[in-house]
Write a protein that holds these residues in place. Sequence first.
Motif, PDB file in Angstrom:
ATOM      1  N   LEU A 281      -1.889  -4.789  -2.467  1.00 17.92           N
ATOM      2  CA  LEU A 281      -0.961  -3.896  -1.770  1.00 17.92           C
ATOM      3  C   LEU A 281      -0.583  -2.703  -2.636  1.00 17.92           C
ATOM      4  O   LEU A 281      -0.433  -1.585  -2.131  1.00 17.92           O
TER       5      LEU A 281
ATOM      6  N   ALA B  73       5.982  -8.313   3.261  1.00 17.62           N
ATOM      7  CA  ALA B  73       4.547  -8.614   3.277  1.00 17.62           C
ATOM      8  C   ALA B  73       4.165  -9.529   2.115  1.00 17.62           C
ATOM      9  O   ALA B  73       3.351 -10.447   2.267  1.00 17.62           O
TER      10      ALA B  73
ATOM     11  N   ALA C 283      10.712   1.174   2.889  1.00 12.80           N
ATOM     12  CA  ALA C 283       9.338   0.900   2.462  1.00 12.80           C
ATOM     13  C   ALA C 283       9.301  -0.253   1.459  1.00 12.80           C
ATOM     14  O   ALA C 283       8.410  -1.101   1.506  1.00 12.80           O
TER      15      ALA C 283
ATOM     16  N   LEU D  65       3.469  -0.784   6.692  1.00  9.90           N
ATOM     17  CA  LEU D  65       3.585  -0.217   5.353  1.00  9.90           C
ATOM     18  C   LEU D  65       2.966   1.180   5.297  1.00  9.90           C
ATOM     19  O   LEU D  65       3.498   2.085   4.626  1.00  9.90           O
ATOM     20  N   SER D  66       1.864   1.382   5.994  1.00  3.39           N
ATOM     21  CA  SER D  66       1.200   2.686   6.009  1.00  3.39           C
ATOM     22  C   SER D  66       2.093   3.762   6.623  1.00  3.39           C
ATOM     23  O   SER D  66       2.218   4.873   6.083  1.00  3.39           O
TER      24      SER D  66
ATOM     25  N   CYS E 194      -1.265   1.055  -1.501  1.00  2.00           N
ATOM     26  CA  CYS E 194      -0.173   2.029  -1.401  1.00  2.00           C
ATOM     27  C   CYS E 194      -0.413   3.225  -2.313  1.00  2.00           C
ATOM     28  O   CYS E 194      -0.189   4.378  -1.921  1.00  2.00           O
TER      29      CYS E 194
ATOM     30  N   SER F  84       1.438  -5.878   9.240  1.00  2.00           N
ATOM     31  CA  SER F  84       2.231  -5.574   8.047  1.00  2.00           C
ATOM     32  C   SER F  84       1.630  -4.400   7.279  1.00  2.00           C
ATOM     33  O   SER F  84       2.357  -3.553   6.742  1.00  2.00           O
TER      34      SER F  84
ATOM     35  N   VAL G 197       9.710  -3.522   3.420  1.00  2.00           N
ATOM     36  CA  VAL G 197       8.473  -3.864   4.128  1.00  2.00           C
ATOM     37  C   VAL G 197       7.456  -4.456   3.148  1.00  2.00           C
ATOM     38  O   VAL G 197       6.774  -5.448   3.446  1.00  2.00           O
ATOM     39  N   PHE G 198       7.358  -3.848   1.959  1.00  2.00           N
ATOM     40  CA  PHE G 198       6.443  -4.362   0.932  1.00  2.00           C
ATOM     41  C   PHE G 198       6.838  -5.783   0.528  1.00  2.00           C
ATOM     42  O   PHE G 198       5.986  -6.677   0.418  1.00  2.00           O
TER      43      PHE G 198
ATOM     44  N   SER H  84      14.211  -6.071   7.402  1.00  3.65           N
ATOM     45  CA  SER H  84      13.312  -4.919   7.449  1.00  3.65           C
ATOM     46  C   SER H  84      13.396  -4.190   8.776  1.00  3.65           C
ATOM     47  O   SER H  84      13.481  -2.954   8.818  1.00  3.65           O
TER      48      SER H  84
END
Length: 415
Positions: free
Chosen positions: A234, A280, A273, A400-401, A238, A396, A276-277, A338
Amino acid sequence: MQRLLFPPLKALMGSPCLRPLVPRAAPRTQCGCSCGIRRPLRPGQYSTISEVALQSGRGTVSLPSKAAERVVGRWLLVCSGTVAGAVILGGVTRLTESGLSMVDWHLIKEMKPPTSQEEWETEFQKYQQFPEFKILNHDMTLPEFKFIWYMEYSHRMWGRLVGLAYILPAAYFWRKGWLSRGMKGRVLALCGLVCFQGLLGWYMVKSGLEEKPDSHDIPRVSQYRLAAHLGSALVLYCASLWTSLSLLLPQHKVKLPETRQLLWLRRCAHGTAGLVFLTALSGAFVAGLDAGLVYNSFPKMGESWIPEDLFTFSPILRNVFENPTMVQFDHRILGITSVTAVTVLYFLSRRIPLPRRTKMAAATLLALAYTQVGLGISTLLMYVPTPLAATHQSGSLALLSVALWLMSELRRVPK
């Protein structure tokens, strides 16, 4: 000559007469001597600011051309897509319990799969010597073994493709001089992380191949190593996507004052963000412990909001990472937090006259967040079917994107 060695400050600060990518002037002659002759360039050949500085012998300006930046940005965007494919394929490999089918690791040798019946039987015999076959798959047939073997093989070969997608173009762009000094450091870090990913993947698989005489649990890889493997993937994803967006997204034309609301919006985007990370990443512990099969009800866990077996392990901190009930509970809390943060972020963005593209990113983030919640609940209630669980894992990455997209858009709002 003085003008060439010491270009005016106005020209270096953005004068139209000196742009990052413009054709060189037509050839001219001075005094009939060769010192004043500028030879014409071939069609498509350009002069950059960095070339002027290098010709002067100083080399103080190392900005690549805008065309080179776009090429590098698109390359990193493709690389981030290959990493996303590896994460999704790795999730499917875990869901189908295929990750322990290949019991050794060779960088080149294992790229050739078995082709004859004898080679397949030899590979199957290797697998039969390890705990997963002895405890879980002792009645497995050769065709069934071929399926899980090809799943793991596909994941490993895709990982090698990711490595080539990073390393080979990076070497080419470096040789061409298309990377600025700062970009060279980033590219080196990304290529190093790719190599580290491969080693970490095998380190993770080894944890599931070890004999554990005192354990009667189903053989599986360490949830800690699985989380480390996913987490580094990840980070790689990212970093690649963020760098590509910084090179490809144009600056907004609409200027906004640096108000307290805009500052809070940027901070909220960064915090969202991060949440969310983290959510995941917590999914790796859920997958590693099969925690999605513990309480298949929502919003309650069984008959209560807080289950009784939440703190059964000692010391208490072990429950966070090793107790399947606590791991699922944490993943639920992080998911709810989130989606709440995304909702707050969206309504904050509505109070500021942001550019259209930034508003679109915020709205997309909100829609994806609630879609992801629906996928997660459906996966839980239906006892983790593989297609639905794989879609939830892919969601997920999508979430994140878009969070990174929104962060990048907010950085491009001029003050």
